[in-house]
Scaffold this motif. Sequence first.
Motif, PDB file in Angstrom:
ATOM      1  N   THR A 134      -3.299 -19.781  20.531  1.00 30.83           N
ATOM      2  CA  THR A 134      -3.253 -19.133  21.842  1.00 30.83           C
ATOM      3  C   THR A 134      -2.745 -17.704  21.720  1.00 30.83           C
ATOM      4  OG1 THR A 134      -2.801 -21.273  22.860  1.00 30.83           O
ATOM      5  CG2 THR A 134      -2.363 -19.315  24.187  1.00 30.83           C
ATOM      6  N   VAL A 135      -1.707 -17.510  20.935  1.00 34.18           N
ATOM      7  CA  VAL A 135      -1.161 -16.162  20.735  1.00 34.18           C
ATOM      8  C   VAL A 135      -2.224 -15.239  20.158  1.00 34.18           C
ATOM      9  CG1 VAL A 135       0.472 -14.806  19.349  1.00 34.18           C
ATOM     10  CG2 VAL A 135       1.252 -16.871  20.538  1.00 34.18           C
ATOM     11  N   THR A 136      -2.909 -15.699  19.144  1.00 31.02           N
ATOM     12  CA  THR A 136      -3.944 -14.869  18.508  1.00 31.02           C
ATOM     13  C   THR A 136      -5.061 -14.531  19.487  1.00 31.02           C
ATOM     14  OG1 THR A 136      -3.476 -15.890  16.359  1.00 31.02           O
ATOM     15  CG2 THR A 136      -5.586 -14.757  16.602  1.00 31.02           C
ATOM     16  N   ALA A 137      -5.524 -15.531  20.227  1.00 26.26           N
ATOM     17  CA  ALA A 137      -6.600 -15.299  21.186  1.00 26.26           C
ATOM     18  C   ALA A 137      -6.144 -14.372  22.316  1.00 26.26           C
ATOM     19  CB  ALA A 137      -7.081 -16.631  21.764  1.00 26.26           C
ATOM     20  N   ALA A 138      -4.922 -14.557  22.782  1.00 25.06           N
ATOM     21  CA  ALA A 138      -4.409 -13.720  23.873  1.00 25.06           C
ATOM     22  C   ALA A 138      -4.291 -12.267  23.450  1.00 25.06           C
ATOM     23  CB  ALA A 138      -3.052 -14.251  24.335  1.00 25.06           C
ATOM     24  N   VAL A 139      -3.792 -12.039  22.240  1.00 21.68           N
ATOM     25  CA  VAL A 139      -3.655 -10.661  21.749  1.00 21.68           C
ATOM     26  C   VAL A 139      -5.029 -10.016  21.590  1.00 21.68           C
ATOM     27  CG1 VAL A 139      -3.019  -9.267  19.745  1.00 21.68           C
ATOM     28  CG2 VAL A 139      -1.398 -10.932  20.690  1.00 21.68           C
ATOM     29  N   ASN A 140      -5.976 -10.731  21.039  1.00 14.08           N
ATOM     30  CA  ASN A 140      -7.321 -10.167  20.885  1.00 14.08           C
ATOM     31  C   ASN A 140      -7.942  -9.837  22.239  1.00 14.08           C
ATOM     32  OD1 ASN A 140      -7.380 -10.232  18.076  1.00 14.08           O
ATOM     33  ND2 ASN A 140      -8.146 -12.338  18.014  1.00 14.08           N
ATOM     34  N   ALA A 141      -7.705 -10.682  23.237  1.00 14.83           N
ATOM     35  CA  ALA A 141      -8.228 -10.420  24.581  1.00 14.83           C
ATOM     36  C   ALA A 141      -7.551  -9.195  25.195  1.00 14.83           C
ATOM     37  CB  ALA A 141      -8.024 -11.640  25.471  1.00 14.83           C
ATOM     38  N   SER A 142      -6.248  -9.052  24.988  1.00 18.56           N
ATOM     39  CA  SER A 142      -5.541  -7.884  25.509  1.00 18.56           C
ATOM     40  C   SER A 142      -6.030  -6.606  24.839  1.00 18.56           C
ATOM     41  CB  SER A 142      -4.028  -8.037  25.303  1.00 18.56           C
ATOM     42  OG  SER A 142      -3.471  -8.947  26.220  1.00 18.56           O
ATOM     43  N   LEU A 143      -6.239  -6.665  23.535  1.00 22.66           N
ATOM     44  CA  LEU A 143      -6.747  -5.492  22.819  1.00 22.66           C
ATOM     45  C   LEU A 143      -8.101  -5.061  23.374  1.00 22.66           C
ATOM     46  CD1 LEU A 143      -5.817  -6.452  19.141  1.00 22.66           C
ATOM     47  CD2 LEU A 143      -4.789  -4.629  20.511  1.00 22.66           C
ATOM     48  N   GLU A 144      -8.947  -6.028  23.684  1.00 25.55           N
ATOM     49  CA  GLU A 144     -10.267  -5.709  24.239  1.00 25.55           C
ATOM     50  C   GLU A 144     -10.133  -5.080  25.625  1.00 25.55           C
ATOM     51  OE1 GLU A 144     -14.566  -7.857  25.233  1.00 25.55           O
ATOM     52  OE2 GLU A 144     -12.968  -8.970  24.212  1.00 25.55           O
ATOM     53  N   ARG A 145      -9.278  -5.652  26.472  1.00 26.25           N
ATOM     54  CA  ARG A 145      -9.109  -5.098  27.820  1.00 26.25           C
ATOM     55  C   ARG A 145      -8.489  -3.710  27.776  1.00 26.25           C
ATOM     56  NH1 ARG A 145      -7.953 -10.661  29.107  1.00 26.25           N
ATOM     57  NH2 ARG A 145      -5.753 -10.338  28.573  1.00 26.25           N
ATOM     58  N   LEU A 146      -7.537  -3.507  26.877  1.00 22.75           N
ATOM     59  CA  LEU A 146      -6.883  -2.204  26.761  1.00 22.75           C
ATOM     60  C   LEU A 146      -7.752  -1.188  26.025  1.00 22.75           C
ATOM     61  CD1 LEU A 146      -3.307  -3.479  25.869  1.00 22.75           C
ATOM     62  CD2 LEU A 146      -3.872  -2.111  27.894  1.00 22.75           C
ATOM     63  N   GLY A 147      -8.766  -1.654  25.329  1.00 24.78           N
ATOM     64  CA  GLY A 147      -9.638  -0.750  24.592  1.00 24.78           C
ATOM     65  C   GLY A 147      -8.920  -0.049  23.462  1.00 24.78           C
ATOM     66  N   THR A 148      -8.044  -0.773  22.767  1.00 27.14           N
ATOM     67  CA  THR A 148      -7.258  -0.182  21.692  1.00 27.14           C
ATOM     68  C   THR A 148      -7.251  -1.109  20.495  1.00 27.14           C
ATOM     69  OG1 THR A 148      -5.089   0.784  21.151  1.00 27.14           O
ATOM     70  CG2 THR A 148      -5.081  -1.201  22.506  1.00 27.14           C
ATOM     71  N   ASP A 149      -6.768  -0.589  19.359  1.00 31.39           N
ATOM     72  CA  ASP A 149      -6.739  -1.405  18.152  1.00 31.39           C
ATOM     73  C   ASP A 149      -5.369  -1.991  17.862  1.00 31.39           C
ATOM     74  OD1 ASP A 149      -5.482   0.963  17.543  1.00 31.39           O
ATOM     75  OD2 ASP A 149      -6.477   1.252  15.600  1.00 31.39           O
ATOM     76  N   ARG A 150      -4.350  -1.611  18.687  1.00 37.00           N
ATOM     77  CA  ARG A 150      -3.025  -2.164  18.439  1.00 37.00           C
ATOM     78  C   ARG A 150      -2.205  -2.187  19.719  1.00 37.00           C
ATOM     79  NH1 ARG A 150      -3.852   3.490  18.369  1.00 37.00           N
ATOM     80  NH2 ARG A 150      -1.850   4.562  18.560  1.00 37.00           N
ATOM     81  N   ILE A 151      -1.292  -3.136  19.769  1.00 35.94           N
ATOM     82  CA  ILE A 151      -0.296  -3.209  20.836  1.00 35.94           C
ATOM     83  C   ILE A 151       1.024  -2.753  20.227  1.00 35.94           C
ATOM     84  CG2 ILE A 151       1.012  -4.781  22.320  1.00 35.94           C
ATOM     85  CD1 ILE A 151      -1.589  -6.518  22.364  1.00 35.94           C
ATOM     86  N   ASP A 152       1.641  -1.761  20.822  1.00 34.48           N
ATOM     87  CA  ASP A 152       2.854  -1.210  20.227  1.00 34.48           C
ATOM     88  C   ASP A 152       4.031  -2.174  20.336  1.00 34.48           C
ATOM     89  OD1 ASP A 152       1.725   1.372  19.530  1.00 34.48           O
ATOM     90  OD2 ASP A 152       1.642   1.740  21.679  1.00 34.48           O
ATOM     91  N   LEU A 153       4.173  -2.798  21.497  1.00 38.05           N
ATOM     92  CA  LEU A 153       5.268  -3.743  21.701  1.00 38.05           C
ATOM     93  C   LEU A 153       4.715  -4.964  22.424  1.00 38.05           C
ATOM     94  CD1 LEU A 153       8.271  -4.479  21.563  1.00 38.05           C
ATOM     95  CD2 LEU A 153       8.632  -3.144  23.653  1.00 38.05           C
TER      96      LEU A 153
END
Length: 346
Positions: A134-153
Amino acid sequence: MNVQHMSGEGSQRVAELRPHDHRALQTTNTADVDTPTVAMPVRRLIADTDLAVFPVAIGGSVFGWTASADDTEGILDRYAAAGGNFIDTADSYASGLSEVQIGRWLRRRGNRDDMVVATKIGRHADYRGLARTTVTAAVNASLERLGTDRIDLLYLHEDDPSTPLEETLGSVRDLIDAGKVRAVGASGLPVDRLIQARILAAAGYPRIVAFETEYSLANRTDFEGDRALVARGQDLAVMPYFALASGFLTGKYRSKADFTGTTRATRASAHFNRRGMRILRALDSVGAAHGVGPATIALAWLLTRKAVCAPVVSASEPNQVEALVAAPRIALSRSQLLELDRASRS
């Protein structure tokens, strides 16, 4: 230590600071109780990271909800123009639309590298909980919505008792190794889980570096106690939410007639009592001395508290941003801090 996107005198001052420690810039004179006790830097470093953040984070909870797309862009434009660089959101805010609108603004302005983007996972309807997959899928979904390659925090939005913390932090470690996450924080985790997380960090799991919790002049008891002791003991960067008590500390609510039928007003009404009005009078008094409104002083007070790094505050309209970003420039005197402390004691 990397302090990118800063230059000149401000960069040098930040580089010399201990992470999120306002005391490094204190000017004191025991002979004069009205000498300012703090002078805020432009950036605060989050311990054990290279993340240097503006001392007030702009919250994205209203983006895609009560703030229109145009207002969202206007709010973020005003915030960035004032030197702000710390955006806080969650995958569950407006079912992900908050992240979408933030991502759209980042692309249009071309300023992704200038911003520190924090988001939270664990509450989205499609990615609930903190299991590994779930964590992996959620982060990948957030990256797609944010249009970025990384989440800083990346914040763990809430505790998941059904999942071992080792599993959750292990998945975060994989995401850090993959370059998708830079640092991890916790939002509202119980004290015992924070202690467990620190033990796991000694065993090689990612260290939780930031902690979101409710804290304001109107609500001091939730934080000032075990949470404060653990935060200081672990050198956590505390990011208070409801920092303005759902708008009550802006001075917007002065009579029963001011509380309309919104969720925000209902929350604010909990503070409409003798103590709450006493706090507003103190904020008015201190604000008059600095030529600013109650909201600015309420945030300035938080910035003097040990462990506090950057309160998370939302604006529904662009014209509300100025009062928020003004807080780091306010140097409260000892007598003003005492006045606010007395007014807010239970």
